[in-house]
Write an enzyme that holds these catalytic residues in place. Structure first.
Site, PDB file in Angstrom:
ATOM      1  N   SER A 146     -37.223 -17.927 -20.817  1.00 41.17           N
ATOM      2  CA  SER A 146     -38.423 -17.853 -19.996  1.00 41.17           C
ATOM      3  C   SER A 146     -39.575 -18.476 -20.766  1.00 41.17           C
ATOM      4  O   SER A 146     -39.553 -18.530 -22.002  1.00 41.17           O
ATOM      5  CB  SER A 146     -38.750 -16.383 -19.675  1.00 41.17           C
ATOM      6  OG  SER A 146     -40.018 -16.256 -19.075  1.00 41.17           O
ATOM      7  N   TYR A 159     -40.168  -7.389 -22.002  1.00 40.29           N
ATOM      8  CA  TYR A 159     -39.565  -8.624 -21.511  1.00 40.29           C
ATOM      9  C   TYR A 159     -39.837  -9.773 -22.483  1.00 40.29           C
ATOM     10  O   TYR A 159     -38.932 -10.536 -22.837  1.00 40.29           O
ATOM     11  CB  TYR A 159     -40.110  -8.951 -20.122  1.00 40.29           C
ATOM     12  CG  TYR A 159     -39.432 -10.121 -19.452  1.00 40.29           C
ATOM     13  CD1 TYR A 159     -38.173  -9.982 -18.883  1.00 40.29           C
ATOM     14  CD2 TYR A 159     -40.043 -11.371 -19.397  1.00 40.29           C
ATOM     15  CE1 TYR A 159     -37.540 -11.054 -18.269  1.00 40.29           C
ATOM     16  CE2 TYR A 159     -39.418 -12.443 -18.784  1.00 40.29           C
ATOM     17  CZ  TYR A 159     -38.171 -12.285 -18.229  1.00 40.29           C
ATOM     18  OH  TYR A 159     -37.543 -13.345 -17.631  1.00 40.29           O
TER      19      TYR A 159
END
Length: 254
Positions: A146, A159
């Site tokens: 990501s 995350y």
């Protein structure tokens, strides 16, 4: 003197495993690899979502082979993969996000995210890489990371930590597996409109924060990862390893 020839993007004759392959980015990656000629297995926990994914693909004459599997169960993963042929390509797309302010993160949510995004990815990759080495396969391992593996984000401490860990893992894997001809890279999308991101993007204030940071004036679509994943899997990326391919609309350019 002969002119240089573009290396092939075709994956004809290759075998690929995509974790988290029944939905969202994982499903798009699986379809892209199959369209490029690979034989593709998709792994996911929910048999119904797998069946739905296989049916959706079949309607477009695309064959995906389902593999009902919880990748956090290492013993079961090893048993399942031992029954499959060795893979040429692994795409680790299975991921989990539980967003909370840093001061409120629970042990349960921390452990759940790390179990999927880091631990399971680590050990699935280990199993696939061992098999590649044993059978002399110069393969490609692609982690769906990501942009949040390169920047911070509000309410995304766990995350971000998991994706930063994945970036470090990728570099070390690339160093160790390079002598076997195995390439390891990450593909790093910005916010892609999927089931996983729907709740966050449904908040108008957060959606505006996202749009203010993406330099190209739109959210990502699953189609935006399809070309990049085929590229990283193919001989067109034969000298690329230990790298992060940003698919972030310019978010990390600042």
């Amino acid at each position: 003197m002969k002119i240089p020839q573009t290396p092939p993007f075709s994956l004809s004759g290759k075998r690929a495993l995509v974790t988290g392959g029944s939905k969202g980015i994982g499903f798009a990656c699986a379809v892209a690899l199959a369209q490029a000629g690979a034989r593709v297995w998709i792994a996911a926990r929910d048999p119904d979502s797998l069946a739905s994914a296989v049916e959706r693909a079949a309607r477009e004459q695309i064959t995906l082979t389902p593999l009902a599997l919880d990748i956090t169960q290492s013993t079961r993963v090893e048993e399942s993969l031992s029954q499959l042929p060795a893979m040429d390509i692994l795409v680790n797309s299975a991921g989990l996000a539980r967003h909370q302010p840093f001061m409120e993160v629970s042990d349960e949510n921390y452990d759940a995210v790390m179990a999927v995004n880091v631990r399971a990815t680590f050990f699935v990759s280990q199993l696939v890489a061992r098999r590649m080495c044993r059978e002399g396969i110069e393969g490609s391992i692609i982690h769906i990371s990501s942009q949040m593996g390169h920047v911070g984000g509000p309410q995304r401490s766990v995350y971000c930590a998991s994706k930063f860990a994945l970036e470090g893992l990728t570099r070390t894997m690339a160093l160790e597996l390079g002598e076997h001809g195995i390439r390891v890279n990450t593909l790093c999308p910005t916010f892609i409109e999927t089931e996983l991101s729907r709740q966050s993007l449904g908040d108008p204030a957060f959606r505006q924060y996202v749009m203010n940071n993406i330099k190209l004036p739109r959210l990502g679509k699953v189609e935006d990862v399809m070309g990049p994943v085929v590229f990283l899997a193919s001989d067109a990326a034969a000298l690329i390893t230990g790298s992060a391919l940003m698919v972030d609309g310019g978010w990390t350019a600042t």
